[in-house]
Write a protein that holds these residues in place. Structure first.
Motif, mmCIF file in Angstrom:
data_model
loop_
_atom_site.group_PDB
_atom_site.id
_atom_site.type_symbol
_atom_site.label_atom_id
_atom_site.label_comp_id
_atom_site.label_asym_id
_atom_site.label_seq_id
_atom_site.Cartn_x
_atom_site.Cartn_y
_atom_site.Cartn_z
ATOM 1 N N LEU A 37 0.831 -1.205 0.000
ATOM 2 C CA LEU A 37 0.000 0.000 0.000
ATOM 3 C C LEU A 37 0.866 1.256 0.000
ATOM 4 N N SER A 38 1.878 1.289 0.849
ATOM 5 C CA SER A 38 2.759 2.457 0.940
ATOM 6 C C SER A 38 3.497 2.690 -0.362
ATOM 7 N N LEU A 39 4.028 1.612 -0.947
ATOM 8 C CA LEU A 39 4.773 1.724 -2.199
ATOM 9 C C LEU A 39 3.854 2.180 -3.328
ATOM 10 N N PHE A 40 2.649 1.629 -3.360
ATOM 11 C CA PHE A 40 1.713 1.983 -4.427
ATOM 12 C C PHE A 40 1.285 3.446 -4.316
ATOM 13 N N VAL A 41 0.940 3.891 -3.113
ATOM 14 C CA VAL A 41 0.516 5.282 -2.913
ATOM 15 C C VAL A 41 1.652 6.241 -3.255
ATOM 16 N N LEU A 42 2.869 5.914 -2.814
ATOM 17 C CA LEU A 42 4.024 6.764 -3.107
ATOM 18 C C LEU A 42 4.248 6.864 -4.616
ATOM 19 N N ALA A 43 4.138 5.729 -5.303
ATOM 20 C CA ALA A 43 4.319 5.730 -6.753
ATOM 21 C C ALA A 43 3.205 6.504 -7.443
ATOM 22 N N ALA A 44 1.970 6.374 -6.943
ATOM 23 C CA ALA A 44 0.841 7.091 -7.536
ATOM 24 C C ALA A 44 1.015 8.599 -7.391
ATOM 25 N N VAL A 45 1.557 9.035 -6.260
ATOM 26 C CA VAL A 45 1.790 10.467 -6.042
ATOM 27 C C VAL A 45 2.816 10.995 -7.035
ATOM 28 N N THR A 46 3.858 10.211 -7.320
ATOM 29 C CA THR A 46 4.868 10.656 -8.278
ATOM 30 C C THR A 46 4.281 10.770 -9.684
ATOM 31 N N ASP A 47 3.169 10.064 -9.950
ATOM 32 C CA ASP A 47 2.529 10.154 -11.264
ATOM 33 C C ASP A 47 2.071 11.585 -11.533
ATOM 34 N N TRP A 48 1.593 12.257 -10.479
ATOM 35 C CA TRP A 48 1.183 13.652 -10.647
ATOM 36 C C TRP A 48 2.388 14.569 -10.688
ATOM 37 N N PHE A 49 3.374 14.309 -9.826
ATOM 38 C CA PHE A 49 4.519 15.200 -9.715
ATOM 39 C C PHE A 49 5.377 15.203 -10.970
ATOM 40 N N ASP A 50 5.641 14.015 -11.553
ATOM 41 C CA ASP A 50 6.562 14.006 -12.697
ATOM 42 C C ASP A 50 5.960 14.756 -13.888
ATOM 43 N N VAL A 60 9.681 18.287 -20.820
ATOM 44 C CA VAL A 60 8.985 17.180 -21.471
ATOM 45 C C VAL A 60 9.928 16.547 -22.492
ATOM 46 N N THR A 61 10.211 15.257 -22.344
ATOM 47 C CA THR A 61 11.153 14.563 -23.223
ATOM 48 C C THR A 61 10.489 13.351 -23.857
ATOM 49 N N LYS A 62 11.138 12.831 -24.889
ATOM 50 C CA LYS A 62 10.621 11.634 -25.553
ATOM 51 C C LYS A 62 10.647 10.436 -24.606
ATOM 52 N N LEU A 63 11.700 10.354 -23.781
ATOM 53 C CA LEU A 63 11.800 9.254 -22.822
ATOM 54 C C LEU A 63 10.635 9.287 -21.840
ATOM 55 N N GLY A 64 10.359 10.462 -21.290
ATOM 56 C CA GLY A 64 9.269 10.577 -20.336
ATOM 57 C C GLY A 64 7.914 10.324 -20.970
ATOM 58 N N THR A 65 7.734 10.841 -22.185
ATOM 59 C CA THR A 65 6.473 10.634 -22.895
ATOM 60 C C THR A 65 6.224 9.163 -23.171
ATOM 61 N N MET A 66 7.295 8.420 -23.441
ATOM 62 C CA MET A 66 7.170 6.988 -23.721
ATOM 63 C C MET A 66 6.959 6.175 -22.450
ATOM 64 N N LEU A 67 7.699 6.502 -21.386
ATOM 65 C CA LEU A 67 7.668 5.688 -20.167
ATOM 66 C C LEU A 67 6.464 5.966 -19.278
ATOM 67 N N ASP A 68 5.946 7.190 -19.297
ATOM 68 C CA ASP A 68 4.877 7.561 -18.361
ATOM 69 C C ASP A 68 3.644 6.662 -18.480
ATOM 70 N N PRO A 69 3.060 6.474 -19.681
ATOM 71 C CA PRO A 69 1.891 5.584 -19.761
ATOM 72 C C PRO A 69 2.224 4.130 -19.467
ATOM 73 N N ILE A 70 3.455 3.717 -19.784
ATOM 74 C CA ILE A 70 3.855 2.339 -19.487
ATOM 75 C C ILE A 70 3.900 2.121 -17.977
ATOM 76 N N ALA A 71 4.461 3.096 -17.252
ATOM 77 C CA ALA A 71 4.541 2.989 -15.796
ATOM 78 C C ALA A 71 3.146 2.939 -15.173
ATOM 79 N N ASP A 72 2.243 3.777 -15.681
ATOM 80 C CA ASP A 72 0.866 3.776 -15.167
ATOM 81 C C ASP A 72 0.202 2.425 -15.368
ATOM 82 N N LYS A 73 0.320 1.888 -16.577
ATOM 83 C CA LYS A 73 -0.316 0.602 -16.894
ATOM 84 C C LYS A 73 0.305 -0.525 -16.082
ATOM 85 N N ALA A 74 1.635 -0.506 -15.928
ATOM 86 C CA ALA A 74 2.305 -1.552 -15.156
ATOM 87 C C ALA A 74 1.848 -1.528 -13.702
#
Length: 221
Positions: A37-50, A60-74
């Protein structure tokens, strides 16, 4: 590749996704539930911050644009697998989880097929609400596991008659069975409601992406 702070946060979120499942391999419950729970909440918060930092700092970079939706889905897919795997396989949980998993695979397949034209499937505000609803629902369902296992530890060695007597107020509740039981029940109910809302939003956004992709799926005449 530019290793900006937003990109580093995105990569950490991506690594946190399998970490949620790993917690249950190396720790016993309810400690595994707490850590997940702690790890998931912490990771979810970084979704807004990044995303916020990338736009504010114009990083805004190509790397971030590519990885952001992948991280969310994972994060969502792995967390749902863990929750369903450790649940009683209730259809009320399995069905919305299946809808969410199917949509994520379907849209990912669409994006892969469209290739360079995948830019037509831009993230909408509804899709952002969908992701938020998924993450909040998953966090609440993880918290249900915490209540459930603390309750199980408290009633260890008691028979059903004694448990019922305590929960109905006939016997004194020295171990806090009442609030643990209510916590388990309400986090389960709220988590399921939120998951169904997330599944509905998931279907809506999945259909929207498919509708936008239809012109590119027509056979050439």
């Amino acid at each position: 590749m530019k290793w900006t702070l937003p990109n580093i946060l995105t990569v950490l979120r991506l690594l946190a996704a399998p970490g949620v499942a790993v917690m249950f391999l190396y720790f016993s419950r309810p400690f595994a539930d707490w850590l997940a729970l702690s790890l998931f909440v912490l990771a979810a918060v970084t979704d807004w911050f990044d995303g916020h930092l990338a736009r504010s700092w114009k990083q805004v970079t190509k790397l971030g644009t590519m990885l952001d939706p992948i991280a969310d889905k994972a994060m969502v897919v792995i967390a749902l697998m863990v929750i369903v795997g450790y649940s009683s396989m209730s259809p009320w949980l399995v069905l919305p989880a299946t809808v969410i998993l199917f949509r994520e695979v379907f849209v990912s397949g669409l994006r892969e097929y469209l290739g360079d034209t995948a830019g037509t499937l831009k993230v909408t505000k509804l899709a952002k609400w969908k992701t938020t609803a998924q993450m909040v629902a998953i966090a609440v369902l993880f918290s249900q596991g915490v209540f459930e296992h603390y309750l199980g530890m408290s009633v260890f060695g008691m028979d059903d008659a004694m448990i019922n007597a305590i929960l109905t107020g006939i016997e004194d509740d020295h171990l806090g069975l009442g609030w643990k039981y209510q916590g388990m029940i309400w986090t389960g109910r709220i988590g399921l409601i939120l998951l169904w809302i997330a599944a509905a939003l998931t279907l809506m956004t999945g259909w929207d992406y498919f509708r936008k992709a239809l012109p590119f799926l027509k056979e050439d005449r």
